[in-house]
Design a protein around this motif. Structure first.
Motif, mmCIF file in Angstrom:
data_model
loop_
_atom_site.group_PDB
_atom_site.id
_atom_site.type_symbol
_atom_site.label_atom_id
_atom_site.label_comp_id
_atom_site.label_asym_id
_atom_site.label_seq_id
_atom_site.Cartn_x
_atom_site.Cartn_y
_atom_site.Cartn_z
ATOM 1 N N SER A 255 0.832 -1.205 0.000
ATOM 2 C CA SER A 255 0.000 0.000 0.000
ATOM 3 C C SER A 255 0.867 1.254 0.000
ATOM 4 O O SER A 255 0.431 2.320 -0.403
ATOM 5 N N ASP A 256 2.102 1.125 0.432
ATOM 6 C CA ASP A 256 3.006 2.278 0.462
ATOM 7 C C ASP A 256 3.500 2.651 -0.927
ATOM 8 O O ASP A 256 4.001 3.744 -1.127
ATOM 9 N N ASP B 226 1.619 1.873 -3.869
ATOM 10 C CA ASP B 226 0.565 1.864 -4.878
ATOM 11 C C ASP B 226 -0.192 3.190 -4.880
ATOM 12 O O ASP B 226 -0.983 3.467 -3.982
ATOM 13 N N PRO B 227 0.031 4.030 -5.870
ATOM 14 C CA PRO B 227 -0.613 5.347 -5.874
ATOM 15 C C PRO B 227 -2.117 5.282 -6.141
ATOM 16 O O PRO B 227 -2.828 6.252 -5.879
ATOM 17 N N THR B 228 -2.620 4.174 -6.622
ATOM 18 C CA THR B 228 -4.051 4.111 -6.911
ATOM 19 C C THR B 228 -4.888 3.886 -5.649
ATOM 20 O O THR B 228 -6.085 4.123 -5.650
ATOM 21 N N PHE C 289 -4.069 -0.451 -0.737
ATOM 22 C CA PHE C 289 -4.465 -0.081 0.622
ATOM 23 C C PHE C 289 -5.840 -0.654 0.954
ATOM 24 O O PHE C 289 -6.069 -1.145 2.046
#
Lengths: 1209, 84
Positions: free
Chosen positions: A198-199, A201-203, A207
């Motif tokens: 999640s750190d 993954d910009p989408t 997360f």
């Protein structure tokens, strides 16, 4: 560094913190008795249950000087004693044991694994132990996990391996527990989340898909390494794990608790899931989901169950049912789990179920509770919910289940243990006109909030109070035979008569005792084996067991003025100044010594010491003479009545007593001469048993009347009752053995004597006017007695009426329905009265509702009625936050109560619709308040203080000065902005206002009347997240911050002068420096207290004592800072502290200096608590330190003890 | 050159051991996330601070603890788009 400070203070704890971090149960003494260890703040406290009195009692309390974060008890195979592992902020694993013989904790192992301090990746937060005591796992919140193998060597001593790592980066641990696997390889279960994806993954997809996993770590004992053995995805909301018994007792595995569900997981079992039932009731939100916040697993013979508590305080009993094999015996497979409502108790942080049938609840807020089980809820009608009716998959929908909360049925309350946690505010005032002031404090949260009055003194339990026909002058009790256990007679002496009462089932007058009834009595004593002596002014009457009476008559024209006795000896002083001495001879008769000793002075008082074990006489007689001296006479046969030593006094002696007491320096007990003076001073001095010299004198002023002394005993310990304007008890503090003097919270008795009967084995009988009173003193561990008055909601602030002994408390609770909303719900529901019984909110809490506030202003009378006199509930979702009392210029002497409130306040992230300032008028001498008007402000005020006939209010970043108008308050002046973030606290003197900011320490402001401006002129360079400040003097501010620091800041003298110069202060505005004010304040003292100081006050605490700084902490601690008067004393304590640091390093392995310098290096404060640990050191260590300090032990001890005795309690 | 390599290796060891040790290419997001995680871990790790905040929020300590730990997963929102 500390040496450069020009002010030194000694920090002492008056009351240790009572907030529990963790509580554990174990057999710490190595006996079968289960005991409790509570970790609170930096303290470990050992309690033992008393199953007869149905109480737990404190045995030992030890300050570890470190933050205790996790505790765990474990037992090595084949041992019967539990050891304790401490997870702290020391970056070390500490294993300790309790040594019952010496009543102390002993550290067995201390192994370093990381940096000190509470850090994200340094283990210490979580601690899990294998139930068979073979290994333990320490984990940090993120990444690191260490496993230590615990073993025993050939001497059966504990050994510990080097740590095995089970690190996993970017993984957060939510909970950890040791699995019960019998004797297979130890397994630890952890609840983990991996945030690595999640750190990056910009989408935000990763997360949303983050999974919480239950992971098993297996320690392979053969290969000596740790492997990640098994993992299972559990619900994202999971927060807690509980161990399920394994091996022969159960299926092993863990329970995972999450939002509204509890599920059972194990690597070789199916998943079972039950919901957490919701409360039914008209005021309950039917959609609200609960979490389990704590719980306990309890094994009984062949069975086990879990008690789990929700955030509402409801206890649920969870049981397992196994699949039955063909032989009707349970197999190892779980068939179902079931849950049912058990009882409701206040929300706890830890629960302990004892084998003897008790439940200890360490409550999150307020008093701890000790319950006894009456039944286990096996055969009640409570509905049971089983896992058969619920899907095992956490994603599957289910139907919520409900239960009806009810009063206690399965457990009964035995004892409440006082705890002031959380303590929101504290004030010292003398409202009762006693010698010493009292401490008033507001504590607790929600419906368990209390207003407490703390008084220095010992609590007593009154047993008898009876009126006598006339005023007695003295009272004694005596046995009739040496071997009897209890007293037989109470002898009362009146002005010219003596009355004898026999103690039996009834206390009644007896006549045929041989006592001379027609005269007053001076002393009564059981002599020899079974004869009695009555000393009266005209002689001594010796009553033998057979009824034979021998009289010794005083010489003509002389009377007996003073007498002293022990069971072998009698000494009397005649009005002529002669001393006549008697001894019991071999035949049992009283023989007079042939010579009389002539004293040159009138004798005022006498005392004989007790006869030492195995001897026939006490060798000392103390004589108090009119010339302000006390003489010690020898009673050895060779030198009878010869002078041994003499001591001069400051006033005439009034009472003497030779008694031995437990003593810290000798390790055993030593013989003391106790002297009570006419001037109200009590003196304790050591009698050298060889020479009779008087050494090491300690004095203490008790009260304005002459001091009378009486030997008593409390809990088997010899104590001295000292009567002056009020009763005091001199005793050795149970743990440090230091001489302690505490007032007894009782009537001002004029005479006291020990009393022993079947009902009351260790009592005291006393005379108070024409009352005869019998009472006992319960506990010497606690010399602060407290009284509490229940409040409605969490207190936020309080203020005292300027004239009357009344307090005004503002209270508010978030997410709680207000009274109006509750009543509306009840009336809307249309239920009949019978169905809507409101359960007591102290145990059940208030009905909750998101975004709702319940708030009240209450008038408390802590002195006369000891109750809430009047309360006003706030409406429209307003929450009272701060309070002040002030008079306004234009309204003469009339005082007004000002309350700051917020409407629709949201705590996180901070927000509110608006704020109000309410004004109330006082009525009925302040016993009632009446709403006057309110003023809308854009944000809730957090701090208020009267300022020159107006009121200064801190609103967000501004300070505004308001005056009272007809319809609302009128803004007269303001400093906008005055501080960087938010005003938390204000203090003022003259034209100066000091504002404490939420994050940026303090700002000094000056009010310029000419230009009507508030100008900041000094601020700080360190960001201190202040909680509360107080002005010590015109330049100095004492404050506390949210990280647990205490500090003193001082404005430079020049800046202070410049700010007060005549003019409009333009020069101050012009000279701003680096976006700050013109000047910087300097740090005078700094100290890490660990608890968060929420109020600080400069006040004396004892009668005639000097000013000290009293700080009150959130966790319930009270501490004082005692300023040193002389440099010499400061140096002494600094040296002592230094030696203590190296000789007795803190138990949990934290370096003391670094601990006290946690955020900012300690400055100007010496840790008195560490210095006091000197008293509990072994003799040898004491000698070493005393040698280093060039003093002897008694001198060091005296200095350590005297600071506390002078300044506080 | 060997020295430089060594320094690089040491730095990497440090970064592996102590979470949050920065390097030349630390992005603002990483830096802020790290600080926030440190703060949240500190709230949970200091019992007095946890209690202070739980009282302020009007929730039991266990729920406050859970909230802080959950927040540590993504303390400052989504990471920014990276330009490859």
């Amino acid at each position: 560094m500390a040496t450069t400070s020009n002010l030194f203070m000694l920090s002492l704890t008056v009351q240790p913190p009572s907030s529990t971090t963790q509580v554990i149960l174990g057999q710490f003494s190595g006996t079968r008795e289960q005991q409790l260890i509570i970790g609170s703040g930096s303290r470990l406290t050992l309690y033992r249950p008393d199953t007869h009195e149905l109480k737990v009692k404190e045995v030992l309390s030890h300050d570890c000087f470190g933050i205790i974060r996790a505790l765990s008890a474990f037992r090595l195979a084949g041992s019967n004693k539990d050891f304790v592992i401490i997870g702290s902020d020391s970056g070390r694993i500490a294993i300790i044991e309790y040594v019952p013989a010496e009543n102390r904790f002993h550290r067995i192992h201390l192994e370093t694994f990381g940096k000190s301090g509470v850090r994200r990746v340094i283990p210490g937060q979580y601690l899990a132990v294998d139930p068979k005591g073979r290994a333990c796992m320490l984990a940090s919140i993120e990444k690191n996990k260490l496993v230590y193998v615990l073993n025993r060597n050939t001497q059966a001593e504990l050994t510990i391996s080097s740590p095995l790592e089970a690190h996993k980066p970017q993984t957060l641990v939510f909970a950890m527990v040791g699995l019960d696997v019998g004797y297979e390889n130890p397994i630890f279960a952890a609840l983990e989340v991996d945030y690595g994806d999640s750190d990056t993954d910009p989408t935000g997809e990763a997360f949303r898909n983050v999974e919480k996993q239950l992971v098993y770590y297996e320690l392979d004992l053969g290969l000596n390494h740790v492997v990640r053995k098994w993992a299972d995805t559990v619900c994202r909301t999971a927060n807690l794990l509980f161990q399920v018994p394994g091996g022969a007792d159960g299926p092993s595995g863990v329970l995972v608790c999450g939002e509204e569900h509890i599920s059972y997981h194990h690597s070789n079992q199916d998943v079972f899931r039950v919901p957490i039932p919701r409360r039914r009731g008209v005021t309950e939100d039917p959609e609200r989901k609960r979490y389990i916040t704590t719980g306990v697993m309890h094994r009984m013979r062949g069975a086990f169950f879990l008690l789990l508590q929700t955030e509402d305080g409801d206890l649920f009993k969870l049981t397992f049912e196994m699949v039955m094999g063909p032989d009707k015996k349970p197999t190892g497979r779980v068939a179902r789990i079931s849950i049912k409502y058990f009882d409701t108790i206040p929300v706890a942080v830890g629960l302990c179920v004892m084998k003897s049938g008790f439940l200890f609840a360490a409550c999150e807020n307020g008093n701890h509770l000790f319950y006894q089980f009456e039944k286990l809820g096996d055969e009640d009608e409570e509905e049971e919910f089983t896992s058969d009716d619920f899907p095992a998959d956490y994603r599957a929908p289910y139907k919520p289940v409900y239960f009806n909360p009810r009063g206690p049925e399965n457990i009964a309350l035995c004892q409440t243990i006082d705890a002031m946690n959380p303590q929101i505010g504290c004030q010292v005032a003398n409202l009762t006109d006693g010698d010493a002031p009292q401490i008033y404090s507001i504590c607790g949260t929600g419906a368990r909030s209390t207003f407490r009055t703390l008084k220095h003194g010992l609590d007593v339990l009154e047993i008898v109070e009876s009126v006598l026909p006339s005023m007695p002058q003295a009272v004694w009790t005596t046995k009739t035979h040496r071997d009897e256990q209890f007293d037989a007679y109470i002898i009362l002496s009146f002005a010219n008569a003596t009355l004898v009462l026999s103690i039996g089932e009834n206390v009644e007058e007896v006549t045929e005792t041989g006592f001379l009834a027609s005269t007053n009595t001076i002393a009564v004593q059981l002599l020899g084996e079974d004869s009695l002596a009555q000393v009266h002014p005209r002689g001594i009457r010796h009553i033998r067991a057979g009824g034979e009476i021998n009289e010794w008559h005083a010489p003509h024209h002389r009377t007996i003025v003073a007498a002293t006795t022990n069971d072998q000896q009698v000494a009397v002083a005649l009005s002529s100044g002669e001393i006549v001495y008697f001894e019991v001879d071999a035949t049992g008769s009283l023989a007079e010594y042939e010579e009389r000793r002539e004293m040159s002075q009138t004798v005022l008082c006498l005392s004989l010491g007790p006869v030492p074990e195995g001897r026939v006489r006490s060798s000392f007689l103390a004589v108090g003479c009119q010339d302000n001296t006390v003489r010690i006479l020898d009673l050895d046969p060779s030198r009878t009545l010869e002078n041994r030593s003499v001591q001069g006094l400051t006033s005439q002696p009034h009472s003497l007593s030779i008694m031995s007491m437990v003593d810290s320096s000798s390790g055993g007990s030593s013989l003391y001469l106790h002297i009570g003076l006419h001037s109200g001073v009590y003196i304790r001095t050591v009698i050298d048993e060889a020479t009779g010299d008087l050494i090491d004198t300690r004095t203490h002023f008790l009260g304005p009347h002459p001091v009378r002394l009486f030997r008593t005993s409390v809990k088997g310990q010899p104590t001295m009752l000292a009567l002056t304007s009020r009763p005091w008890l001199a005793y050795s503090e149970p743990q440090t053995k230091a001489l302690t003097l505490s007032p007894v919270n009782y009537h001002n008795i004029e005479w006291g004597w020990s009393f022993s009967s079947e009902v009351c084995p260790e009592g005291i009988v006393g005379i108070h006017g024409d009352y005869l009173r019998i009472f006992t003193i319960e506990d010497l561990n606690k010399n602060l007695s407290s009284e509490s008055i229940p409040l409605s909601y969490t207190p936020r602030g309080f203020v005292k009426h300027p004239e009357y002994p009344l307090f005004y408390v503002v209270e508010s609770d978030v997410n709680v329905l207000s009274v109006a909303t509750r009543q509306k719900l009840i009336s809307d529901s249309g239920v009949t009265n019978g169905d809507s019984t409101v359960l007591p909110p102290e145990n059940f809490g208030y009905p909750r509702g998101r975004g709702h506030w319940a708030s009240a202003i209450q008038v408390v009378d802590p002195v006369a009625q000891k109750a809430v006199l009047h309360s006003i509930e706030l409406e429209e979702n307003e929450a009272a936050l701060c309070v002040a009392v002030t008079a306004f210029h234009d309204y003469g002497d009339e005082q007004f109560l000002i309350v700051g409130t917020g409407k629709d306040v949201v705590p996180v992230p901070r927000g509110a619709t608006c704020g109000f300032i309410h004004v109330y008028r006082f009525e009925e001498d302040g016993r009632k308040i009446v709403f006057h008007h309110k003023t809308r402000v854009e944000s809730p005020p957090k701090a208020m203080i009267p300022f020159q006939g107006r009121i200064a209010v801190g609103i967000e970043r501004d300070i505004r000065i308001y005056d009272l108008g007809k319809r609302q308050l009128l803004r007269k002046a303001q400093a906008a902005p005055a501080v960087a973030h938010m005003v938390m606290s204000l203090a003022t003197q003259g034209n100066r206002i000091i504002a404490a900011d939420m994050k940026e320490s303090v700002t000094y402001l000056v009010y310029k009347p000419q230009s009507n401006r508030l100008i900041p002129f000094a601020d700080d360079v360190i960001p201190r997240w202040s909680t509360n400040i107080t002005m010590i003097d015109y330049e100095t501010t004492a404050g506390g911050d949210k990280f647990g620091n205490f500090w003193l800041l001082r404005c430079p003298e020049k800046a202070s002068e410049q700010a007060d110069e005549e003019g409009d202060g333009a020069i101050l505005v012009e000279r701003n420096y680096l976006h700050g004010t013109a000047h910087r304040v300097g740090l005078v003292a700094h100290f890490y207290t660990q608890d968060i100081p929420l109020s600080i006050q400069k006040t004396p605490l004892t009668a005639g004592g000097r000013d000290v700084l009293l700080w009150a902490g959130l966790q319930g601690s009270l501490g004082i800072m005692v300023p040193f008067v002389s440099r010499e004393d400061a140096n002494f304590f600094q040296d002592l502290e230094h030696h203590m640091r190296s000789t007795a390093p803190p138990l949990a392995g934290r370096d003391h200096l670094i601990y006290r310098s946690y955020y900012v290096p300690v400055k100007g404060v010496i840790d008195g608590d560490l210095c006091e640990q000197y008293l509990t050191l072994p003799r040898e260590a004491k000698e070493n330190i005393a040698g280093e300090l060039d003093r002897d032990i008694t001198e060091v001890e005296r200095k350590v003890q005297e600071v506390r005795m002078r300044a506080a309690f | 050159m060997a020295d430089k390599l060594r320094a690089q290796q040491q730095l990497e060891a440090l970064q592996a051991r102590y979470v949050g040790t920065g390097h030349a290419d630390t992005t603002p997001f990483e830096w802020i996330s790290n600080i926030n995680r440190d703060s949240l871990a500190s709230y949970v790790g200091h019992p007095a601070m946890l209690e202070y905040m739980a009282i302020g929020m009007g929730v039991p300590r266990e729920k406050a603890r859970l909230q802080f730990l959950e927040k540590m997963i993504q303390p400052v929102g989504k990471p920014p788009e990276t330009q490859e």
